[in-house]
Structure formats: C-alpha cells, structure tokens
Design a protein around this motif. Structure first.
Motif, short mmCIF file in Angstrom:
data_model
loop_
_atom_site.label_atom_id
_atom_site.label_comp_id
_atom_site.label_asym_id
_atom_site.label_seq_id
_atom_site.Cartn_x
_atom_site.Cartn_y
_atom_site.Cartn_z
N GLY A 5 0.84 -1.32 0.11
CA GLY A 5 0.13 -0.03 0.02
C GLY A 5 0.92 1.12 -0.02
N ALA A 6 1.80 1.17 0.75
CA ALA A 6 2.79 2.64 0.67
C ALA A 6 3.31 2.67 -0.15
N VAL A 7 3.78 1.32 -0.99
CA VAL A 7 4.72 1.73 -2.42
C VAL A 7 3.74 2.45 -3.37
N ARG A 8 2.54 1.55 -3.36
CA ARG A 8 1.68 1.99 -4.55
C ARG A 8 1.06 3.59 -4.36
N ASP A 9 0.94 4.32 -3.05
CA ASP A 9 0.55 5.49 -2.93
C ASP A 9 1.79 6.41 -3.49
N ARG A 10 3.02 6.13 -3.14
CA ARG A 10 4.14 6.88 -3.55
C ARG A 10 4.36 6.81 -5.00
N LEU A 11 4.14 5.78 -5.58
CA LEU A 11 4.40 5.56 -7.21
C LEU A 11 3.43 6.10 -7.87
N ASP A 12 2.34 6.15 -7.36
CA ASP A 12 1.08 6.56 -8.17
C ASP A 12 1.01 8.24 -8.01
N SER A 41 3.61 10.08 -7.88
CA SER A 41 4.52 10.83 -8.35
C SER A 41 4.54 10.16 -10.01
N GLU A 42 3.68 9.53 -10.26
CA GLU A 42 3.58 8.77 -11.62
C GLU A 42 5.25 8.34 -12.12
N ALA A 43 5.53 7.57 -11.10
CA ALA A 43 7.04 7.11 -11.53
C ALA A 43 6.94 6.23 -12.61
N LYS A 44 8.24 6.55 -13.34
CA LYS A 44 8.48 5.94 -14.56
C LYS A 44 9.17 4.41 -14.34
N VAL A 45 10.12 4.53 -13.50
CA VAL A 45 11.09 3.39 -13.12
C VAL A 45 11.06 2.95 -11.52
N ILE A 46 11.16 1.72 -11.48
CA ILE A 46 11.46 1.62 -10.09
C ILE A 46 12.63 0.47 -9.97
N VAL A 47 13.67 0.66 -9.26
CA VAL A 47 14.92 -0.08 -9.00
C VAL A 47 14.85 -0.66 -7.63
N THR A 48 14.58 -2.21 -7.90
CA THR A 48 14.15 -2.91 -6.66
C THR A 48 15.00 -4.22 -6.57
N THR A 49 14.62 -5.12 -5.82
CA THR A 49 15.21 -6.49 -5.73
C THR A 49 14.00 -7.54 -6.14
N PRO A 50 14.60 -8.71 -6.50
CA PRO A 50 13.61 -9.84 -6.51
C PRO A 50 12.70 -9.79 -5.42
N ALA A 51 13.19 -9.73 -4.22
CA ALA A 51 12.65 -10.15 -2.82
C ALA A 51 11.43 -9.10 -2.59
N LEU A 52 11.90 -7.84 -3.07
CA LEU A 52 10.77 -6.71 -2.71
C LEU A 52 9.86 -6.62 -3.74
N LEU A 53 10.13 -7.15 -4.90
CA LEU A 53 9.15 -6.98 -5.99
C LEU A 53 7.86 -7.23 -5.81
N GLU A 54 7.50 -8.32 -5.02
CA GLU A 54 6.10 -8.65 -4.69
C GLU A 54 5.40 -7.55 -4.18
N ARG A 55 5.97 -6.71 -3.54
CA ARG A 55 5.33 -5.62 -2.86
C ARG A 55 4.98 -4.41 -4.06
N VAL A 56 5.41 -4.59 -5.04
CA VAL A 56 5.37 -3.33 -6.20
C VAL A 56 3.85 -3.83 -6.80
N PRO A 57 2.84 -3.18 -6.73
CA PRO A 57 1.70 -3.38 -7.49
C PRO A 57 1.56 -3.07 -8.85
N VAL A 58 2.53 -3.66 -9.73
CA VAL A 58 2.91 -3.32 -11.06
C VAL A 58 1.67 -2.90 -11.89
N ASN A 59 0.71 -3.78 -11.99
CA ASN A 59 -0.65 -3.61 -12.67
C ASN A 59 -1.48 -2.44 -12.34
N GLU A 60 -1.34 -1.79 -11.24
CA GLU A 60 -2.11 -0.84 -10.62
C GLU A 60 -1.26 0.45 -10.82
#
Ligand code: WTA
Length: 572
Positions: A136-143, A145-164
């Motif tokens: 939820g916290a990740v989504r709010d911030r990326l949403d 700011s309309e982030a174009k790119v996220i740099v993350t790790t495979p373990a944290l990727l599941e917390r990035v709601p890419v489709n939203e």
C-alpha cells in the motif's frame, strides 16, 4: 535558575566563531566552492562525486560499505565510474530522461548508491523508499508521483503492484540471474558491461533531484521535492555542523529511505569530499561499536532512539571496544534527552550535538556547533544565513521564553521546492508574511538557544521515523473487523513515542488477544513494520467531531490522563 552547560572541547573546528559567522554570512560566498559558479553547469552528483574523482581525491575512499554479507570500498574514481555505469543502464534499458521519477526500493548496498547518483546524473528525480514499506505504501508513492522506473530487488518486487501503476514503464531488478522481458531489466548483468563514460545531464539550479515522501497528520504522505540548489546548504552544514575534514571517517546511521540518509548519508559528506561509511543490516549495540572500532570512525551522526538503546545496553559494553577515534558525535530526528547527553560525556568523553531540521527543510537548520557551549536538552542555534524564530499563529515573532510555532523565514537554499501534485499543501506551510511554519512547537531562551516542546499536529516520531496517524488509521479500517480507528503517539522512554491505536469493532466481532495480533500484523503487512501499532485498545466508540473526524486530541488526553479541553465540536 543556572542552566547546565557543557563547555567546548578544545579543537580546530571548521566553524570557529558562531556569532561572527552569523553576522557576516553570505550564501553567495558558499556558491564559490562549486565548479558551477564558474561553468554555469549544475548537477549535484557531479559536485558530490565526479569533481573529486577528477582532482586530488581521485584515489581517496569515498564509500566504505559493510553488511553481514559484504565488505567493500570504492574510491571517488570508482564511484564516478559505477554511477556512470548505473546511469547508462537506466538510460539505455529504461529510457530514463531528465525529470523522470525513478524510485529506489531496496536495502542498503553499494548498488543502491550507484543508482541514486546515476539517476541524478541523468537529471532524473529520485524517490527513495524505505525497504520496510509494504504494497500500500509503495503504491501510494509511485502512483502520486507517476514514477516511470523502480529499481528494486526480486524479493521486494512482490510489494510493487505493477498492474495498478500505469505510468510505471520499467522495473530494474538488482539480483542474480534476472530474466529480462522488456519491462523487467537486469541491473547487475548490464552494470558490468555498461560504459564507464557518461555525458552528464546539466540541469538548472531549480530542477528537481530528490523526492522524499513524508507524513503529515492528515491525508496521504506528501512528496517533498528538493532541487539541485540544495547542495549549497547541504555542503555548508556538513562542513560546519558535521565539521568534516580531509582525514575524517564519517558514519551516518540513517537509511536513505529517510531524508537524513540521503542528505547526510550521501550529499553532505561527499560534497565535502569525505570518506563515508555505510553499514547495512540490523541495529545491534555490539555491531555498532565494532563498526566505530574497525573503521576508526571520527564523526558519527545518529538518532536519540539509537543512543537510548546503546545506553540501555550498558556502560560495560562500551569498554569492550576501542572508540578512541571518535571526535565528534551528533544526533537528529527527535528530542535528545539531557540524560543521554550526560551519558555521552561519561562513556565517550564527548558531547552529543543535537540538531534540528525536517524533510521539508532539506538540510540542517538549528544546531549545536562544536565550537559552541551546549545546553543539554536544547537543539542549539540557527545556522548562519538562516533566520529562525518562534511565532504566534498570526506570524508575529514572540519574545524569548514564550512557547509558539518554530518558524523559519522562507528562502533558505535547501528549502523544498514543491509538494508534488499539491500546490495548496505547499502554500499552507507559509504565513503571508513569509514565515515557514514547521509544525513543531518550541521556545527560544534569552541566549538564543531553541528548545523543542512537541509537535503542534498529530505527527508521530517513533524510533526517529516519521509516521502519519492518518495512514495507519486508513490501513486499520481496511481490516474487516474494524469500524473506526484513531491513532496517537504515546510517549515511550526508549523509542520517543510508540504508535497506539484505539479501535472500535464492527458488529459481530469479539475483542481478543488473537484479534489484536491479527490487526497488528495486518498493518505490518499492508503498510510497514515500523507503522504497526505496538499498543491496541478496543473501544465501543471513538470520540468524533460532528463532521465525523476522529478527535485524536481526546484520545491522547485519555491516554495521558490529561484534561480533554474544549469538547464543543464533539458529537453527542
Ligand atoms: C522532529 C528528520 C526534536 C521534529 C530530519 C521535526 C526533532 C521532525 C529534532 C522531522 C530534534 C527533528 N529535536 N525533534 N533535534 N529533529 N525532529 O521530516 O518533530 O523525518 O518536525 O526529518 O522530526 O522529521 P523528518
């Protein structure tokens, strides 16, 4: 009453005479320290890294990195090359251009720092996310700011709601054997083959570089934008407050997910060409002391909660380590108890220098300087070139010893530039006569020292981390059992404050310890571990205004056994 003071420990400090400096200060003189005062070209990453890499500090260590699995070091030249490589990966594979928002969401590692610097070299705006954030916290911030790119790790990727997140074009994964698919980019694989050469994107002084989301008492977290021009103040405060010199080995314990971890974990020290120690992994008193001993740390910047935990670990432990390299210790983020300052004198034979600032100010504002007497419990005095005062709610300056709003006169170099997507919010920080109102209450004594009193709003500082009650309340009411929730900061001897939630359950739900655990876990998984309430109290009903707003002030009064004050706006 005679105030307790701690006199100056003799030394050759960068700032020799505070009063004299305050009277004669001129920011345009500071600008002359940067090559852009001659070239007219600006980029903070160039000034922090490349400039030193091209000069006498080429082979000086810029970064000492350590966590439980890695121990590495990088010279300024290597930092330049690796950040160039990172920039090339971002540019070529993820199309990053000037102004794009690039978020970084990963635990501390050298790659995290290469990426932040690399993205800035492209003129991108970097949004650091604390690794404990959940979906939820990740989504709010990326949403927002309309982030174009996220740099993350495979373990944290599941917390990035890419489709939203429709604006999110690329996910740069920092991990072994990443399979690319157009959207996913393999950072490490590309880093090694990427070019060490890069044509830096020269930007304007007022162009954005850093977007830190931070919590207020209402609404979702706000994106505080800082611009390249902030480097002027970040450089000079690190010079005078951190007192960095050529031979120093500096350690800032903050994570770059928070503003202290970027501004004083990266820019302040590197703009001054200092050797910077970064340690990943969890807090453990033994590991921390060991770090000081192993690297011979000379300047150490940390936070009251950490100092209180070290104090709690006992004085015997301190004696097991050789901490004789330490010469200057500083603290920020929450009130530093006089007791802790006295403890510091006892065990380190040094004063702990408190200083005050916030995400919005972009750099330190009020501080105890090494060449100045300290009054334990006071945050110190305003930085030269900055006007701070205590003002009433109309913006009138108050005389000494009167409590009011801690305010700063607008226009200091590292002042936030905008609140992303929210101009009204930005305006609301300023009084018509030019004072920026911090949201903290304080008073100034007759000698000009500032004393913190508390937050004016409901923002919670827990273990030095800033948490907005609204964000936690919103998450709580998503739980099926919860009808209403109110969240407050409850004073705590070690953590400063802990998060306490008052909740009213929906029909059909029973109060139980299991439910408490489940609710705590729900916030932990949905928002962040540090935002989960340590205490939960069930109530039949919560105090609300007639318009339905939870009255946190009343909850706090209940909790602390204080008078509840004016209840005329409360519903029957
Ligand atoms: C609090 C952290 C007391 C204050 C750099 C401020 C402090 C908020 C101190 C900003 C201090 C910071 N004494 N309180 N020395 N320094 N604070 O944005 O309430 O995470 O408004 O920035 O921390 O928190 P932020």
């Amino acid at each position: 009453m005679k105030m307790e003071t701690l006199s100056v420990i003799k030394g050759d400090y960068n700032l020799k005479d505070y009063n004299q400096a305050y009277e004669n200060f001129d920011w345009t003189e500071v600008e002359k320290n940067f090559s852009w005062s001659e070239t007219g070209k600006v980029n903070i990453a160039y000034e922090a890294i490349d400039r030193h890499a091209e000069g006498v500090r080429k082979n000086k260590v810029a970064l000492y990195y350590r966590d439980p699995s890695r121990e590495e070091k990088y010279t300024f030249k290597e930092m330049k090359e690796y950040s160039n490589r990172a920039a090339n990966v971002l540019k070529q594979a993820a199309d990053v251009e000037k102004g794009d928002r690039v978020f970084v969401f990963m635990p501390r590692s050298p790659e995290l720092y290469f990426t932040i610097l690399g993205a800035m070299k492209l003129g991108a705006v970097v949004g650091p996310l604390f690794e404990a954030f959940m979906e939820g916290a990740v989504r709010d911030r990326l949403d927002d700011s309309e982030a174009k790119v996220i740099v993350t790790t495979p373990a944290l990727l599941e917390r990035v709601p890419v489709n939203e997140l429709p604006a999110l074009k690329h996910i740069v994964l920092v991990g072994e054997e990443v399979k690319e698919d157009g959207k996913i980019i393999d950072f490490l694989g590309r880093l090694e083959t990427a070019s060490k050469e890069l044509e830096i994107e020269w930007v304007g002084r007022e162009d954005g570089m850093l977007l830190h989301y931070t919590s207020g008492s209402t609404g979702k977290p706000k994106g505080v934008l800082h611009v390249h021009n902030a480097m002027i103040q970040q450089y000079q405060t690190a010079n005078w407050i951190l007192d960095l010199k050529e031979d120093d080995i500096y350690w800032c314990t903050a994570d770059p997910g928070w503003v202290t971890g970027t501004v004083y974990g990266m820019f302040g020290p590197w703009l001054n060409g200092a050797s910077n120690v970064i340690v990943g992994g969890r807090f453990k008193p033994e590991t921390w002391y060991q770090t000081i001993e192993d690297y011979g740390i000379t300047v150490w910047y940390s936070a009251p909660t950490a100092f209180r935990m070290l104090m709690g670990a006992g004085d015997e432990l301190v004696k097991q380590f050789d901490l004789s390299s330490l010469r200057h210790v500083l603290s920020v983020g929450e009130p530093l108890n006089p007791e802790v300052v006295r403890w510091g004198v006892k065990v380190f034979n040094l004063r702990i220098h408190d200083n005050w600032w916030m995400t919005e100010t972009g750099a330190q504002i009020i501080s105890n300087y090494p060449s100045m007497e300290i009054k334990p419990g006071s945050m110190g005095k305003p930085f030269p070139g900055i006007k701070a005062a205590i003002v009433d709610d109309q913006g009138n300056e108050l005389p000494p010893n009167r409590m009011g709003n801690l305010a700063i006169y607008k226009g200091w170099p590292s002042m936030m530039n905008i609140i992303w997507n929210n101009p009204e919010k930005y305006e609301s920080y300023f009084m018509p006569n030019g004072w920026y109102v911090s949201g903290d209450s304080a008073y100034m004594d007759e000698d000009g020292y500032f004393w913190f009193q508390g937050r004016v709003d409901d923002v919670i500082m827990t273990s030095g981390e800033r948490v907005g009650p609204f964000e936690v309340e919103s998450k709580l009411v998503e739980h099926p059992a919860i009808a209403e929730a109110g969240v407050i900061g409850k004073p705590d001897p070690v953590r400063g404050e802990i998060i306490k939630a008052f909740v009213a359950l929906r029909e059909g739900y029973e109060v139980s310890d299991e439910l408490k655990e489940e609710i705590r876990d729900f916030v932990k998984k949905g928002l962040a571990a540090h935002a989960a309430p340590r205490e939960i109290e069930f109530k039949d009903k919560l105090p609300k205004t007639r318009s339905g707003k939870i009255m946190r002030r009343v909850l706090k009064a209940w909790e602390l056994d204080l008078p509840t004050g004016d209840l005329s706006t409360m519903e029957d």
